[in-house]
Write a protein that holds these residues in place. Structure first.
Motif, PDB file in Angstrom:
ATOM      1  N   THR A   1       0.824  -1.206   0.000  1.00 27.32           N
ATOM      2  CA  THR A   1       0.000   0.000   0.000  1.00 27.32           C
ATOM      3  C   THR A   1       0.858   1.255   0.000  1.00 27.32           C
ATOM      4  O   THR A   1       0.338   2.370   0.025  1.00 27.32           O
ATOM      5  N   GLY A   2       2.165   1.077  -0.026  1.00 27.26           N
ATOM      6  CA  GLY A   2       3.118   2.185  -0.005  1.00 27.26           C
ATOM      7  C   GLY A   2       4.515   1.613   0.112  1.00 27.26           C
ATOM      8  O   GLY A   2       4.728   0.408  -0.075  1.00 27.26           O
ATOM      9  N   LYS A   3       5.473   2.464   0.410  1.00 25.80           N
ATOM     10  CA  LYS A   3       6.835   1.969   0.602  1.00 25.80           C
ATOM     11  C   LYS A   3       6.896   0.992   1.768  1.00 25.80           C
ATOM     12  O   LYS A   3       7.700   0.062   1.792  1.00 25.80           O
ATOM     13  N   LEU A   4       6.061   1.223   2.785  1.00 27.60           N
ATOM     14  CA  LEU A   4       5.921   0.323   3.922  1.00 27.60           C
ATOM     15  C   LEU A   4       4.450  -0.044   4.072  1.00 27.60           C
ATOM     16  O   LEU A   4       3.572   0.786   3.853  1.00 27.60           O
ATOM     17  N   THR A   5       4.189  -1.297   4.451  1.00 29.20           N
ATOM     18  CA  THR A   5       2.827  -1.814   4.449  1.00 29.20           C
ATOM     19  C   THR A   5       2.531  -2.560   5.753  1.00 29.20           C
ATOM     20  O   THR A   5       3.365  -3.319   6.245  1.00 29.20           O
ATOM     21  N   ARG A   6       1.340  -2.337   6.278  1.00 29.83           N
ATOM     22  CA  ARG A   6       0.916  -3.093   7.452  1.00 29.83           C
ATOM     23  C   ARG A   6       0.430  -4.476   7.025  1.00 29.83           C
ATOM     24  O   ARG A   6      -0.121  -4.639   5.930  1.00 29.83           O
ATOM     25  N   ALA A   7       0.635  -5.452   7.889  1.00 27.74           N
ATOM     26  CA  ALA A   7       0.214  -6.819   7.586  1.00 27.74           C
ATOM     27  C   ALA A   7      -0.428  -7.442   8.816  1.00 27.74           C
ATOM     28  O   ALA A   7       0.051  -7.264   9.946  1.00 27.74           O
ATOM     29  N   ASP A   8      -1.513  -8.149   8.588  1.00 22.23           N
ATOM     30  CA  ASP A   8      -2.182  -8.879   9.654  1.00 22.23           C
ATOM     31  C   ASP A   8      -1.525 -10.247   9.776  1.00 22.23           C
ATOM     32  O   ASP A   8      -1.584 -11.064   8.854  1.00 22.23           O
ATOM     33  N   LEU A   9      -0.896 -10.503  10.911  1.00 18.97           N
ATOM     34  CA  LEU A   9      -0.167 -11.766  11.096  1.00 18.97           C
ATOM     35  C   LEU A   9      -1.076 -12.917  11.477  1.00 18.97           C
ATOM     36  O   LEU A   9      -0.646 -14.073  11.519  1.00 18.97           O
ATOM     37  N   GLY A  10      -2.328 -12.629  11.748  1.00 22.14           N
ATOM     38  CA  GLY A  10      -3.239 -13.687  12.146  1.00 22.14           C
ATOM     39  C   GLY A  10      -3.078 -14.052  13.607  1.00 22.14           C
ATOM     40  O   GLY A  10      -2.437 -13.353  14.397  1.00 22.14           O
ATOM     41  N   GLU A  11      -3.653 -15.185  13.968  1.00 22.32           N
ATOM     42  CA  GLU A  11      -3.569 -15.657  15.350  1.00 22.32           C
ATOM     43  C   GLU A  11      -2.167 -16.163  15.655  1.00 22.32           C
ATOM     44  O   GLU A  11      -1.498 -16.733  14.794  1.00 22.32           O
TER      45      GLU A  11
ATOM     46  N   PRO B   1      -0.142  -1.382 -10.846  1.00 20.71           N
ATOM     47  CA  PRO B   1       0.537  -0.510 -11.815  1.00 20.71           C
ATOM     48  C   PRO B   1       0.392   0.951 -11.448  1.00 20.71           C
ATOM     49  O   PRO B   1      -0.472   1.325 -10.653  1.00 20.71           O
ATOM     50  N   PRO B   2       1.222   1.801 -12.031  1.00 22.95           N
ATOM     51  CA  PRO B   2       1.096   3.247 -11.814  1.00 22.95           C
ATOM     52  C   PRO B   2      -0.257   3.753 -12.324  1.00 22.95           C
ATOM     53  O   PRO B   2      -0.943   3.085 -13.099  1.00 22.95           O
TER      54      PRO B   2
ATOM     55  N   GLY C   1       2.361  19.256 -22.786  1.00 21.26           N
ATOM     56  CA  GLY C   1       3.141  19.124 -21.566  1.00 21.26           C
ATOM     57  C   GLY C   1       3.598  17.693 -21.322  1.00 21.26           C
ATOM     58  O   GLY C   1       3.419  16.801 -22.156  1.00 21.26           O
ATOM     59  N   HIS C   2       4.182  17.478 -20.160  1.00 20.48           N
ATOM     60  CA  HIS C   2       4.685  16.150 -19.806  1.00 20.48           C
ATOM     61  C   HIS C   2       3.703  15.487 -18.848  1.00 20.48           C
ATOM     62  O   HIS C   2       3.448  15.983 -17.758  1.00 20.48           O
ATOM     63  N   LEU C   3       3.138  14.387 -19.292  1.00 12.75           N
ATOM     64  CA  LEU C   3       2.180  13.670 -18.463  1.00 12.75           C
ATOM     65  C   LEU C   3       2.916  12.912 -17.361  1.00 12.75           C
ATOM     66  O   LEU C   3       3.926  12.254 -17.612  1.00 12.75           O
ATOM     67  N   THR C   4       2.415  13.008 -16.147  1.00 16.44           N
ATOM     68  CA  THR C   4       3.047  12.320 -15.018  1.00 16.44           C
ATOM     69  C   THR C   4       2.146  11.204 -14.510  1.00 16.44           C
ATOM     70  O   THR C   4       0.927  11.234 -14.674  1.00 16.44           O
ATOM     71  N   ALA C   5       2.777  10.223 -13.898  1.00 14.03           N
ATOM     72  CA  ALA C   5       2.056   9.107 -13.300  1.00 14.03           C
ATOM     73  C   ALA C   5       2.506   8.949 -11.849  1.00 14.03           C
ATOM     74  O   ALA C   5       3.612   9.338 -11.481  1.00 14.03           O
ATOM     75  N   THR C   6       1.631   8.399 -11.039  1.00 13.52           N
ATOM     76  CA  THR C   6       1.953   8.163  -9.632  1.00 13.52           C
ATOM     77  C   THR C   6       1.944   6.664  -9.352  1.00 13.52           C
ATOM     78  O   THR C   6       1.288   5.882 -10.057  1.00 13.52           O
ATOM     79  N   ASP C   7       2.692   6.278  -8.322  1.00 15.36           N
ATOM     80  CA  ASP C   7       2.790   4.875  -7.965  1.00 15.36           C
ATOM     81  C   ASP C   7       2.738   4.746  -6.448  1.00 15.36           C
ATOM     82  O   ASP C   7       3.207   5.629  -5.723  1.00 15.36           O
ATOM     83  N   LEU C   8       2.166   3.661  -5.959  1.00 22.02           N
ATOM     84  CA  LEU C   8       2.043   3.468  -4.517  1.00 22.02           C
ATOM     85  C   LEU C   8       3.398   3.337  -3.835  1.00 22.02           C
ATOM     86  O   LEU C   8       3.560   3.720  -2.679  1.00 22.02           O
ATOM     87  N   VAL C   9       4.374   2.805  -4.565  1.00 21.09           N
ATOM     88  CA  VAL C   9       5.675   2.516  -3.956  1.00 21.09           C
ATOM     89  C   VAL C   9       6.769   3.438  -4.467  1.00 21.09           C
ATOM     90  O   VAL C   9       7.527   4.012  -3.683  1.00 21.09           O
ATOM     91  N   ASP C  10       6.853   3.601  -5.775  1.00 17.37           N
ATOM     92  CA  ASP C  10       7.941   4.386  -6.362  1.00 17.37           C
ATOM     93  C   ASP C  10       7.630   5.880  -6.333  1.00 17.37           C
ATOM     94  O   ASP C  10       6.503   6.290  -6.627  1.00 17.37           O
ATOM     95  N   SER C  11       8.644   6.662  -6.024  1.00 16.97           N
ATOM     96  CA  SER C  11       8.483   8.120  -6.059  1.00 16.97           C
ATOM     97  C   SER C  11       8.514   8.635  -7.488  1.00 16.97           C
ATOM     98  O   SER C  11       7.776   9.557  -7.850  1.00 16.97           O
ATOM     99  N   ASP C  12       9.376   8.059  -8.307  1.00 15.29           N
ATOM    100  CA  ASP C  12       9.509   8.474  -9.700  1.00 15.29           C
ATOM    101  C   ASP C  12       9.079   7.331 -10.607  1.00 15.29           C
ATOM    102  O   ASP C  12       9.499   6.184 -10.425  1.00 15.29           O
ATOM    103  N   VAL C  13       8.251   7.663 -11.584  1.00 16.26           N
ATOM    104  CA  VAL C  13       7.735   6.665 -12.513  1.00 16.26           C
ATOM    105  C   VAL C  13       8.129   7.069 -13.933  1.00 16.26           C
ATOM    106  O   VAL C  13       7.967   8.230 -14.329  1.00 16.26           O
ATOM    107  N   ASP C  14       8.632   6.116 -14.667  1.00 14.27           N
ATOM    108  CA  ASP C  14       9.026   6.362 -16.056  1.00 14.27           C
ATOM    109  C   ASP C  14       7.788   6.388 -16.944  1.00 14.27           C
ATOM    110  O   ASP C  14       7.022   5.421 -16.970  1.00 14.27           O
TER     111      ASP C  14
ATOM    112  N   SER D   1       9.357   0.266 -10.988  1.00 21.46           N
ATOM    113  CA  SER D   1      10.614  -0.491 -10.928  1.00 21.46           C
ATOM    114  C   SER D   1      10.401  -1.990 -10.876  1.00 21.46           C
ATOM    115  O   SER D   1      11.357  -2.762 -11.009  1.00 21.46           O
ATOM    116  N   ARG D   2       9.173  -2.444 -10.690  1.00 24.91           N
ATOM    117  CA  ARG D   2       8.884  -3.877 -10.692  1.00 24.91           C
ATOM    118  C   ARG D   2       8.167  -4.288 -11.977  1.00 24.91           C
ATOM    119  O   ARG D   2       7.548  -5.343 -12.061  1.00 24.91           O
ATOM    120  N   ASN D   3       8.246  -3.395 -12.968  1.00 22.71           N
ATOM    121  CA  ASN D   3       7.693  -3.645 -14.303  1.00 22.71           C
ATOM    122  C   ASN D   3       6.173  -3.767 -14.314  1.00 22.71           C
ATOM    123  O   ASN D   3       5.605  -4.380 -15.229  1.00 22.71           O
TER     124      ASN D   3
END
Length: 199
Positions: free
Chosen positions: A20-30, A81-82, A107-120, A145-147
């Motif tokens: 969900t971002g550069k860092l992600t919360r996870a439910d470890l279960g019981e 994906p972005p 202009g230059h179209l930009t894209a956003t990504d949950l993890v990467d700050s810069d997107v090609d 960066s993960r294609n």
């Protein structure tokens, strides 16, 4: 005596979550279910997990201070994906009657990504390219960066000015969803004297 966690059927299962971002919360279960007398179970899991695999160590200690451990793998994957949050879907460029093509800047179209700050972001046509009269589809491709890849299509419509445009006072330029984009170069002057002999 505490039963080693590895021998207990109810071990902590491995966990896979979507980033969900550069860092992600996870439910470890019981927690694992150890044997022994009044066991206390704890783990060394961080509050949030980075991409990839992290090993979590569960430790159980019973009333006799007997200890055993079990291991759980938490995997954070990124398959999202972005996105193109502010991308235009259509640009219209109004040109004089006798134009066959024109330069269009978007202009230059930009894209956003949950993890990467810069997107090609790559496009099939660069801003400032020459477009013919009619509709041309510009294809934008964004990859992280993960294609993980997403695409966005934008239609560039180059339209010759007609009498209606002149009467209402439109000048050559670009209109999209109420937005006006300045034309390249000086705007032609549509008047009653140059309707028959434009530019």
């Amino acid at each position: 005596m505490l039963v080693p966690l590895a021998e207990v059927e109810e071990e902590a299962p491995d966990v896979e979550v979507e980033a969900t971002g550069k860092l992600t919360r996870a439910d470890l279960g019981e927690p694992p279910a150890p044997g022994g007398v009044d066991p206390v179970v704890s783990n060394d899991a961080p509050d949030v997990f980075p991409l990839g695999s992290t090993t979590v160590t569960w430790t159980a200690t019973d009333a006799g201070n007997n200890t055993s451990v079990a291991y759980q793998t938490v995997t954070v994957r990124d398959t999202t994906p972005p996105a193109f949050p502010d991308a235009l879907s259509r640009i219209q460029r109004l040109v004089p009657f006798d134009y066959q093509e024109t330069e269009v800047r978007f202009g230059h179209l930009t894209a956003t990504d949950l993890v990467d700050s810069d997107v090609d972001v790559r496009s099939s046509h660069e801003s400032g390219s020459v477009f013919p009269v009619g509709n041309t589809t510009v294809l934008f491709t964004a990859s992280d960066s993960r294609n993980n890849t997403s695409m966005h299509e934008m239609v560039v419509e180059v339209r010759r000015a007609d009498l209606v445009d002149i009467v209402v006072g439109f000048e050559p330029g670009s209109f999209n969803d109420g937005r006006y984009h300045e034309p390249v170069g000086p705007a032609p002057n549509y008047t009653s004297s140059n309707i028959l002999k434009p530019f």
